[in-house]
Scaffold this motif. Structure first.
Motif, mmCIF file in Angstrom:
data_model
loop_
_atom_site.group_PDB
_atom_site.id
_atom_site.type_symbol
_atom_site.label_atom_id
_atom_site.label_comp_id
_atom_site.label_asym_id
_atom_site.label_seq_id
_atom_site.Cartn_x
_atom_site.Cartn_y
_atom_site.Cartn_z
ATOM 1 N N GLY A 45 -37.617 -19.602 8.205
ATOM 2 C CA GLY A 45 -37.882 -20.867 8.886
ATOM 3 C C GLY A 45 -38.334 -20.669 10.312
ATOM 4 N N ASP A 46 -37.715 -19.726 11.021
ATOM 5 C CA ASP A 46 -38.109 -19.452 12.404
ATOM 6 C C ASP A 46 -39.550 -18.973 12.487
ATOM 7 O OD1 ASP A 46 -35.599 -20.168 13.195
ATOM 8 O OD2 ASP A 46 -34.878 -18.122 13.542
ATOM 9 N N LEU A 47 -39.938 -18.059 11.587
ATOM 10 C CA LEU A 47 -41.310 -17.538 11.603
ATOM 11 C C LEU A 47 -42.319 -18.630 11.262
ATOM 12 C CD1 LEU A 47 -40.800 -14.049 9.890
ATOM 13 C CD2 LEU A 47 -41.175 -14.530 12.319
ATOM 14 N N LEU A 48 -41.961 -19.497 10.332
ATOM 15 C CA LEU A 48 -42.845 -20.615 10.000
ATOM 16 C C LEU A 48 -43.043 -21.533 11.206
ATOM 17 C CD1 LEU A 48 -41.565 -21.550 6.421
ATOM 18 C CD2 LEU A 48 -43.852 -20.725 6.999
ATOM 19 N N CYS A 49 -41.984 -21.776 11.967
ATOM 20 C CA CYS A 49 -42.080 -22.645 13.144
ATOM 21 C C CYS A 49 -42.892 -21.990 14.252
ATOM 22 C CB CYS A 49 -40.685 -23.014 13.644
ATOM 23 S SG CYS A 49 -39.789 -24.139 12.542
ATOM 24 N N VAL A 50 -42.769 -20.673 14.411
ATOM 25 C CA VAL A 50 -43.598 -19.959 15.395
ATOM 26 C C VAL A 50 -45.071 -20.078 15.012
ATOM 27 C CG1 VAL A 50 -44.196 -17.699 16.313
ATOM 28 C CG2 VAL A 50 -41.799 -18.355 16.127
ATOM 29 N N LEU A 51 -45.378 -19.866 13.714
ATOM 30 C CA LEU A 51 -46.750 -20.014 13.238
ATOM 31 C C LEU A 51 -47.251 -21.430 13.472
ATOM 32 C CD1 LEU A 51 -49.254 -19.004 11.743
ATOM 33 C CD2 LEU A 51 -48.084 -19.499 9.582
ATOM 34 N N ALA A 52 -46.390 -22.421 13.248
ATOM 35 C CA ALA A 52 -46.775 -23.812 13.477
ATOM 36 C C ALA A 52 -47.132 -24.036 14.943
ATOM 37 C CB ALA A 52 -45.639 -24.743 13.064
ATOM 38 N N HIS B 183 -35.866 -24.879 6.524
ATOM 39 C CA HIS B 183 -35.290 -23.544 6.369
ATOM 40 C C HIS B 183 -34.678 -22.976 7.652
ATOM 41 C CE1 HIS B 183 -38.010 -23.742 2.838
ATOM 42 N NE2 HIS B 183 -37.033 -23.060 2.268
ATOM 43 N N THR B 184 -34.543 -23.796 8.680
ATOM 44 C CA THR B 184 -33.872 -23.347 9.890
ATOM 45 C C THR B 184 -33.157 -24.532 10.515
ATOM 46 O OG1 THR B 184 -34.146 -22.086 11.949
ATOM 47 C CG2 THR B 184 -35.817 -23.741 11.464
ATOM 48 N N THR B 185 -32.557 -24.312 11.668
ATOM 49 C CA THR B 185 -31.835 -25.390 12.335
ATOM 50 C C THR B 185 -32.797 -26.320 13.058
ATOM 51 O OG1 THR B 185 -31.557 -24.136 14.382
ATOM 52 C CG2 THR B 185 -29.873 -23.843 12.683
ATOM 53 N N MET B 186 -32.347 -27.536 13.348
ATOM 54 C CA MET B 186 -33.163 -28.501 14.082
ATOM 55 C C MET B 186 -33.538 -27.931 15.449
ATOM 56 S SD MET B 186 -33.470 -31.584 12.407
ATOM 57 C CE MET B 186 -33.351 -32.926 13.587
ATOM 58 N N ALA B 187 -32.578 -27.275 16.111
ATOM 59 C CA ALA B 187 -32.831 -26.731 17.444
ATOM 60 C C ALA B 187 -33.893 -25.640 17.391
ATOM 61 C CB ALA B 187 -31.537 -26.185 18.039
ATOM 62 N N ASN B 188 -33.766 -24.722 16.439
ATOM 63 C CA ASN B 188 -34.750 -23.655 16.306
ATOM 64 C C ASN B 188 -36.134 -24.225 16.038
ATOM 65 O OD1 ASN B 188 -32.357 -22.229 16.375
ATOM 66 N ND2 ASN B 188 -32.902 -20.851 14.712
ATOM 67 N N ALA B 189 -36.212 -25.189 15.122
ATOM 68 C CA ALA B 189 -37.499 -25.771 14.755
ATOM 69 C C ALA B 189 -38.171 -26.429 15.950
ATOM 70 C CB ALA B 189 -37.306 -26.785 13.634
ATOM 71 N N THR B 190 -37.402 -27.145 16.759
ATOM 72 C CA THR B 190 -37.966 -27.837 17.914
ATOM 73 C C THR B 190 -38.421 -26.845 18.973
ATOM 74 O OG1 THR B 190 -36.461 -29.690 17.495
ATOM 75 C CG2 THR B 190 -37.540 -29.620 19.640
ATOM 76 N N LEU B 191 -37.610 -25.822 19.224
ATOM 77 C CA LEU B 191 -37.943 -24.833 20.250
ATOM 78 C C LEU B 191 -39.164 -24.016 19.841
ATOM 79 C CD1 LEU B 191 -37.322 -23.179 22.812
ATOM 80 C CD2 LEU B 191 -35.787 -21.780 21.418
ATOM 81 N N LEU B 192 -39.128 -23.415 18.660
ATOM 82 C CA LEU B 192 -40.191 -22.515 18.233
ATOM 83 C C LEU B 192 -41.468 -23.263 17.865
ATOM 84 C CD1 LEU B 192 -38.015 -20.119 16.048
ATOM 85 C CD2 LEU B 192 -38.766 -19.783 18.407
ATOM 86 N N GLY B 193 -41.323 -24.471 17.338
ATOM 87 C CA GLY B 193 -42.488 -25.248 16.973
ATOM 88 C C GLY B 193 -43.291 -25.731 18.150
ATOM 89 N N ASN B 194 -42.732 -25.659 19.345
ATOM 90 C CA ASN B 194 -43.440 -26.078 20.552
ATOM 91 C C ASN B 194 -43.834 -24.882 21.414
ATOM 92 O OD1 ASN B 194 -43.573 -29.166 20.815
ATOM 93 N ND2 ASN B 194 -41.494 -28.804 20.099
ATOM 94 N N SER B 195 -44.082 -23.751 20.762
ATOM 95 C CA SER B 195 -44.536 -22.577 21.503
ATOM 96 C C SER B 195 -45.918 -22.790 22.107
ATOM 97 C CB SER B 195 -44.550 -21.343 20.592
ATOM 98 O OG SER B 195 -45.353 -21.564 19.445
ATOM 99 N N ALA B 196 -46.626 -23.857 21.673
ATOM 100 C CA ALA B 196 -47.907 -24.212 22.288
ATOM 101 C C ALA B 196 -47.731 -24.590 23.750
ATOM 102 C CB ALA B 196 -48.537 -25.378 21.529
ATOM 103 N N THR B 197 -46.475 -24.785 24.166
ATOM 104 C CA THR B 197 -46.177 -25.086 25.560
ATOM 105 C C THR B 197 -46.872 -24.119 26.505
ATOM 106 O OG1 THR B 197 -44.054 -26.136 25.103
ATOM 107 C CG2 THR B 197 -44.310 -25.130 27.262
ATOM 108 N N PHE B 198 -46.897 -22.847 26.152
ATOM 109 C CA PHE B 198 -47.485 -21.845 27.028
ATOM 110 C C PHE B 198 -48.831 -21.330 26.513
ATOM 111 C CE2 PHE B 198 -42.865 -21.695 27.590
ATOM 112 C CZ PHE B 198 -42.785 -21.976 28.945
ATOM 113 N N LEU B 199 -49.123 -21.494 25.210
ATOM 114 C CA LEU B 199 -50.399 -21.031 24.672
ATOM 115 C C LEU B 199 -51.557 -21.909 25.124
ATOM 116 C CD1 LEU B 199 -49.331 -20.150 21.003
ATOM 117 C CD2 LEU B 199 -49.767 -18.565 22.890
#
Length: 313
Positions: free
Chosen positions: A163-170, A102-118
């Motif tokens: 899609g962006d919100l789902l990737c952030v949650l992921a 439900h979003t772009t490949m770039a958005n999914a990769t960026l937002l899905g790796n928010s664990a980078t800082f968490l």
């Protein structure tokens, strides 16, 4: 008497193998969105097959390791942590795979790796310490590098909001998975830990896929087999190995390898040409990893608990 040692090695121990493992892990995991897009099942069903096809291989590896090392069975709360880790990973994969669609490949990769800082934040909280100056510089470099790398391709579009919100949650769930597995890795070697957590994720994933009414059985198995072999066995296998040997800061920053590799995949597979800012961003991420490559410079190591028998390592 059984000789024991803590999960995190002493500052004098070499981390070269673990650093190589985390690089291989994130390189392999970056192919996940591509394989999910190629699969002819539903996105959550693809996550189920990623686990289901990998579990037999992981189980054989775990049993072989146990026979060779004579390691014991998990005890006490470790079973609970394994189950919770499996549920967290199932929720992470399910939401991320839905977000990919439900979003772009770039958005999914960026937002899905928010664990980078968490995940590094959790490490600092556990250590009850502020980042050192060198660590602060590394975090800043990583943030700026990620911004440059993904800034041109990120698309703020209302159509992608779900899609962006789902990737952030992921990404949040992925950080939770890391935290739980860090505790599991104090008691279990890499392959048994990954095999058990993958097994625990199967039922939640297939149940979620069925509730969504997704297509479960594929006609083309190749993308799903690749998803299992490349992402779950190679990618997560190397990641769980590194998780037992590197502090949260290094693991977290290494996740930014995935957007860099994803950008390269987009360049090769989809003709999305890289520009100067992309290369600068990749260089900044690499510099951040160099700054934190030595665990002797990090105050983010989790305190040793539940030491692992020497023969199970």
């Amino acid at each position: 008497m059984t000789k024991v040692k803590p999960m995190y090695r002493s500052p004098t121990s070499s981390t070269s193998g673990a650093l190589l493992a985390v690089v291989v892990a994130n390189t392999a995991l970056a192919f996940g969105p591509l394989f999910v897009r190629m699969a002819d099942t539903g996105p959550v069903a693809a996550a189920f097959w990623r686990m289901a096809l990998a579990v037999p291989v992981l189980a054989v590896a775990a049993v072989t390791m146990r026979r060779q090392t004579g390691g014991g069975e998990p005890r006490g709360r470790i079973w609970l942590f394994v189950a919770l880790a499996g549920i967290a990973f199932a929720a992470d994969l399910g939401t991320w795979h839905l977000g990919i669609i439900h979003t772009t490949m770039a958005n999914a990769t960026l937002l899905g790796n928010s664990a980078t800082f968490l995940f590094p934040l959790w490490g600092f909280l556990v250590a009850r310490a502020w980042p050192t100056r060198m660590q602060g510089v590394a975090l800043l470099l990583a943030a700026l590098g990620a911004g440059l790398l993904m800034g041109r391709s990120y698309q703020l579009d209302p159509r992608h909001l779900t899609g962006d919100l789902l990737c952030v949650l992921a990404g949040v769930l992925y950080a939770g998975y890391f935290i739980l597995m860090a505790d599991v890795r104090r008691a279990l070697a890499p392959w048994p830990a990954l095999a058990l957590s993958s097994l625990a994720a199967l039922l939640p994933l297939i149940g979620f896929a069925m509730l969504l009414g997704e297509r479960i059985v594929p006609q083309q198995w190749t993308p799903l087999i690749a998803l299992a072999l490349v992402c779950q066995i190679l990618g997560q296998g190397c990641m769980i190995y590194a998780l037992g040997r590197l502090p949260p800061l290094v693991i977290g920053l290494a996740l930014l390898i995935q957007p860099a590799v994803a950008a390269t995949i987009g360049w090769v597979h989809f003709g999305e040409a890289l520009a100067a800012p992309d290369f600068v961003g990749i260089a900044m991420i690499a510099a951040a990893l160099v700054l934190v490559r030595d665990t002797r410079r990090n105050a983010t190591e989790a305190p040793p608990a539940n030491p692992v028998p020497e023969e199970t390592r």
